[in-house]
Design an enzyme around this catalytic site. Sequence first.
Site, PDB file in Angstrom:
ATOM      1  N   ASP A 283      22.593  24.709  24.147  1.00  0.00           N
ATOM      2  CA  ASP A 283      23.045  23.173  24.320  1.00  0.00           C
ATOM      3  C   ASP A 283      24.579  23.306  24.236  1.00  0.00           C
ATOM      4  OD1 ASP A 283      23.103  20.351  23.654  1.00  0.00           O
ATOM      5  OD2 ASP A 283      23.889  20.899  21.759  1.00  0.00           O
TER       6      ASP A 283
ATOM      7  N   ASP B 209      27.345  20.248  23.457  1.00  0.00           N
ATOM      8  CA  ASP B 209      28.116  19.669  22.316  1.00  0.00           C
ATOM      9  C   ASP B 209      27.322  19.995  21.282  1.00  0.00           C
ATOM     10  OD1 ASP B 209      29.516  17.909  20.724  1.00  0.00           O
ATOM     11  OD2 ASP B 209      28.398  16.122  21.225  1.00  0.00           O
TER      12      ASP B 209
HETATM   13  P1  B16 Z   1      27.922  11.900  28.136  1.00  0.00           P
HETATM   14  P2  B16 Z   1      24.742  18.011  24.410  1.00  0.00           P
HETATM   15  C1  B16 Z   1      25.065  15.128  24.233  1.00  0.00           C
HETATM   16  O1  B16 Z   1      25.481  16.567  24.568  1.00  0.00           O
HETATM   17  C2  B16 Z   1      25.933  14.726  23.131  1.00  0.00           C
HETATM   18  O2  B16 Z   1      25.644  15.536  21.679  1.00  0.00           O
HETATM   19  C3  B16 Z   1      25.563  13.401  22.805  1.00  0.00           C
HETATM   20  O3  B16 Z   1      26.335  12.736  21.617  1.00  0.00           O
HETATM   21  C4  B16 Z   1      26.027  12.409  24.091  1.00  0.00           C
HETATM   22  O4  B16 Z   1      25.591  11.260  23.848  1.00  0.00           O
HETATM   23  C5  B16 Z   1      25.155  13.249  25.367  1.00  0.00           C
HETATM   24  O5  B16 Z   1      25.430  14.326  25.287  1.00  0.00           O
HETATM   25  C6  B16 Z   1      25.874  12.443  26.633  1.00  0.00           C
HETATM   26  O6  B16 Z   1      27.221  12.599  26.860  1.00  0.00           O
HETATM   27  O7  B16 Z   1      28.259  10.509  27.615  1.00  0.00           O
HETATM   28  O8  B16 Z   1      29.146  12.954  28.023  1.00  0.00           O
HETATM   29  O9  B16 Z   1      27.092  11.935  29.332  1.00  0.00           O
HETATM   30  O10 B16 Z   1      24.554  17.982  22.685  1.00  0.00           O
HETATM   31  O11 B16 Z   1      23.286  17.508  24.762  1.00  0.00           O
HETATM   32  O12 B16 Z   1      25.294  19.019  24.892  1.00  0.00           O
HETATM   33 MG    MG Z   2      24.224  19.316  20.951  1.00  0.00          MG
END
Ligand code: B16
Ligand code: MG
Length: 215
Positions: free
Chosen positions: A17, A19
């Site tokens: 993953d 974030d």
């Molecule tokens: P975006 P991951 C996720 O990343 C985040 O944890 C989540 O908070 C966010 O809403 C989602 O990506 C979408 O992100 O707005 O940049 O498309 O943890 O799956 O790496």
């Molecule tokens: Mg994450």
Amino acid sequence: MIDSLINDETIKGWIFDLDGVITDTAVYHYQAWKKLADEESLAFNETINENLRGISRRASLEIILAGKILPDSVMEEMMERKNSYYCELLKNLTSHSVLPGILPLLEKLQSKGRYSAIASASRNTDFIIDHLQIRHYFNGVASGYSVKRPKPAPDIFVHAAGQLKIPVKNCIVIEDAEAGVSGAIEAGFRTIGIGPEERVGHSNYRFSSTNELGL
Ligand code: B16
Ligand code: MG
């Protein structure tokens, strides 16, 4: 424990993953959603933000709207506005923004001939990994554009394993979100959870922070 997983010949693919595992963009998501919420007079705080971990942009907005129904065009504009604030903050990312323990792990995996991929819900995945200067570690990158159904659906992890051409049973997923761990388990992956028991206690292996991955 991490060394025994790295040395396990049955684990050929490592799916990360982004974030919360590779870098901590949650703080930027928080600031960007907070700005939007303040502009729209919507309630938003760190507790609500915690529920957005790993889930899609649209699902995040729906949580913040707390049942308020808006036309799709209005929601689209809000998501775009939040994303513009978020992208501005992402420019602060550098090669120093990779979480502790991750680079040593990626290096060990590469030297062992293991394959690595990213599976992130984010549609900013490419921008983030380029700013972190880590693309060369990965044999596959699955992002918010790769599949239709977001986490907790297992699709993004299955897509990443497909990019690596490694069966699900020979891959392990590293996730910080409850939704991510649940999706990976549903598809039959082994899982490493990063974070507290209450959040990722359902993973096969758990570390409180990425620090412990580099040991
Ligand atoms: P975006 P991951 C996720 O990343 C985040 O944890 C989540 O908070 C966010 O809403 C989602 O990506 C979408 O992100 O707005 O940049 O498309 O943890 O799956 O790496
Ligand atoms: Mg994450």
